[in-house]
Scaffold this motif. Structure first.
Motif, short mmCIF file in Angstrom:
data_model
loop_
_atom_site.label_atom_id
_atom_site.label_comp_id
_atom_site.label_asym_id
_atom_site.label_seq_id
_atom_site.Cartn_x
_atom_site.Cartn_y
_atom_site.Cartn_z
N THR A 142 0.83 -1.21 0.00
CA THR A 142 0.00 0.00 0.00
C THR A 142 0.86 1.26 0.00
O THR A 142 0.87 2.02 -0.97
CB THR A 142 -0.95 -0.01 1.21
OG1 THR A 142 -0.20 -0.19 2.41
CG2 THR A 142 -1.97 -1.13 1.09
N ILE A 143 1.60 1.48 1.08
CA ILE A 143 2.51 2.64 1.11
C ILE A 143 3.59 2.50 0.04
O ILE A 143 3.97 3.47 -0.61
CB ILE A 143 3.14 2.79 2.50
CG1 ILE A 143 2.06 3.13 3.53
CG2 ILE A 143 4.23 3.86 2.50
CD1 ILE A 143 2.58 3.22 4.95
N GLY A 144 4.08 1.29 -0.16
CA GLY A 144 5.03 1.05 -1.23
C GLY A 144 6.37 0.53 -0.78
O GLY A 144 6.74 0.63 0.41
N ARG A 145 7.10 -0.02 -1.72
CA ARG A 145 8.40 -0.64 -1.44
C ARG A 145 9.44 0.38 -0.97
O ARG A 145 10.15 0.16 0.00
CB ARG A 145 8.93 -1.37 -2.68
CG ARG A 145 7.98 -2.35 -3.34
CD ARG A 145 7.83 -3.64 -2.56
NE ARG A 145 7.35 -4.72 -3.41
CZ ARG A 145 6.09 -5.13 -3.47
NH1 ARG A 145 5.17 -4.55 -2.72
NH2 ARG A 145 5.75 -6.12 -4.28
N ARG A 146 9.56 1.50 -1.68
CA ARG A 146 10.64 2.45 -1.40
C ARG A 146 10.58 2.95 0.05
O ARG A 146 11.58 2.91 0.78
CB ARG A 146 10.56 3.63 -2.36
CG ARG A 146 11.74 4.61 -2.21
CD ARG A 146 11.48 5.88 -3.02
NE ARG A 146 11.26 5.58 -4.41
CZ ARG A 146 12.21 5.52 -5.33
NH1 ARG A 146 13.46 5.73 -4.98
NH2 ARG A 146 11.91 5.27 -6.59
N VAL A 147 9.43 3.42 0.47
CA VAL A 147 9.29 3.98 1.82
C VAL A 147 9.52 2.91 2.88
O VAL A 147 10.27 3.12 3.84
CB VAL A 147 7.90 4.62 2.00
CG1 VAL A 147 7.69 5.03 3.46
CG2 VAL A 147 7.74 5.82 1.09
#
Length: 500
Positions: A344-349
């Motif tokens: 949801t928030i994402g891989r990078r973060v």
């Protein structure tokens, strides 16, 4: 001859293109009992590895006694290094075969290798035989990583790939908890001369049980598709859909355009390496950083923590394994609770946050340890908090190196990054054993600081280089090497890869 055509020839393409919706059909499937079969049948790898690593760490002190193998402290610590070196070699060897011969063949073979040499470890008679059998058992587990991560990524729907992969990798700690409990019971209730031998037999029993389940897991349709077996791939996907329909009768229609892929039977490792280095350099730096950071931290701490407890906190050897159970709880909860955020928030973060947070917490813990401000209990609590974040990050490292490279190179990419990262970190148990042997808290903390620096450094790399792979099809993240430029264009060669 065009450059694209020449490249296609170098990659072993036959010139026959097939249009397919197989990746789209697999990604649109609702979660079902069949997916649970895949998770259980393949995810056992991490439970076995966690069991092996923790068992060796838990019995390390016992192996130094005269009535067992009479190892020195340095030898007991280095047993973990031998296991890791075997895992490195096994990952490279079996990883190559996984891309060449298929996922299913190899995840059966590698589990068999692990089974045979774990049993052999139980019959070791001195340090050298113990080390040799650890190398060979590690080779089986190392090969498992390439075969299993490839199969899981290629069979699990894209929208939940992140959380499922993290949860499966986090199951390593189920093996840790099991090994801690079993080793405690064995060390308390069974004679030391045979207790450690029985422990390795338990791991072998788990492997035997899971072999029967894996028999029902099919070959990856994605692998079949790019190896000149498109008809077989269609048949396998049809069988998977039939299984899913047993609980979800009305399957959604697949979305997106068909993928055109040139058929081939084999591809050389040199060709794959050149292609990946040319088109994905930033992903290579990212994968190496993540794998090295987490491998050093985990291998250093878990192969030696029971020795730290016995030498610096005066914990009895037979009680030391119990302190690993809180570790396991924190490490299982991390991927389970944080895993959905990677989708949801994402891989990078999330990757950068988990790596940097665990590194900072490790620095704080090391300072408190150096100044003798922690008890065995409070230090274990501190480790549990650190690895709540580190476990999610480490699991994401395996996910990252398995999803960011073309299908044809996936297993070798996993094997390469696992091997290089683990190989760099393989000496960490030996290094920590030497630092512990000095009986200096300051010296041990130097090792902790090195681990923290590697974790924070990897987190900073992720800030700049991590790829937004969440909820995206594998073919959209990294197109197959033999995907053609347009439908029907059999001589167009592979699509240009995107570096980020």
């Amino acid at each position: 001859m065009s450059a694209a055509t020449a490249q296609a020839g170098e990659l072993g393409a036959t010139g026959r293109a097939t249009e397919t919706m197989i990746p789209r059909r697999l990604d649109r499937l609702p979660w079902s009992r069949w997916h649970w079969l895949v998770v259980i049948g393949l995810g056992i790898t991490w439970i076995l590895d966690g069991f092996e690593v923790t068992l060796v760490g838990a019995i390390a002190s016992v192996l130094t006694k005269t009535e067992t193998l009479h190892l020195t402290t340095h030898q007991a610590s280095s047993a973990g290094t031998w296991y890791l070196l075997g895992a490195v070699a096994g990952a490279l060897f079996f990883g190559y075969l996984t891309d060449r011969l298929g996922r299913k063949k190899l995840f059966m073979v590698t589990l068999g290798v692990y089974l045979v040499f774990t049993v052999a470890t139980a019959f070791a008679w001195n340090y050298y035989s113990f080390a040799i059998f650890r190398v060979l058992a590690g080779a089986g587990i190392g090969g498992e990583y390439a075969a299993i991560n490839s199969a899981i990524d290629e069979l699990i729907p894209a929208r939940v790939r992140g959380r499922v992969a993290l949860a499966i990798n986090g199951s390593w700690w189920i093996g840790t908890a099991a090994a801690a409990v079993i080793s405690y019971e064995l060390l308390i209730n069974v004679r030391e001369t045979i207790s450690w031998r029985i422990g390795f037999g338990v791991g072998a029993l788990l492997a035997v049980a899971i072999l029967s389940i894996r028999h029902f897991i099919p070959e990856s349709p994605r692998w079949l598709l790019t190896h000149g077996r498109a008809d077989e791939a269609e048949q396998v996907v049809g069988q998977i859909e039939d299984e899913v329909r047993k609980t979800h009768p009305n399957l959604p229609e697949p979305e997106g355009e068909p993928l055109a892929v040139e058929q081939r039977e084999h591809i050389g490792f040199t060709s794959i390496a050149k292609y990946v280095v040319k088109n994905y350099p930033s992903r290579g730096i990212l994968g190496l950083s993540l794998m090295t950071g987490q491998a050093f931290l985990y291998n250093a701490v878990f192969f030696t923590y029971t020795i730290v407890l016995t030498q610096f906190f005066n914990i009895k050897a037979e009680h030391a394994p119990l302190f690993l159970i809180p570790f396991a709880v924190g490490n299982v909860l991390g991927p389970l609770l944080l895993g959905p955020l990677f989708d949801t928030i994402g891989r990078r973060v999330m990757i950068s946050f988990t790596y940097i947070a665990s590194g900072v917490l490790l620095i704080i813990t090391g300072v408190l340890f150096t100044h003798d401000m922690l008890s065995a209990t409070t230090m274990t609590i501190a480790w549990s908090v650190i690895f709540f974040f580190a476990s999610a990050g480490a699991s994401a490292a395996y996910l990252t190196v398995s999803e960011l490279f073309p299908m044809e190179a996936r297993a070798m990419a996993i094997a390469l990054f696992y091997s290089v990262g683990t190989g760099i970190a393989a000496l960490s148990p030996t290094l920590f054993g030497a630092l512990i042997a000095t009986k200096s808290r300051t010296n041990v903390n130097y090792g902790y600081l090195l681990g923290a620096a590697l974790m924070i450094g990897a987190g900073l790399v992720a800030v700049f280089l991590a790829v937004a792979a969440e909820r995206r099809s594998l073919e959209d993240i990294a197109r197959p090497l033999n995907a053609v430029r347009r439908r029907g264009a059999v001589d167009a060669g592979p699509l240009p890869a995107r570096a980020r």
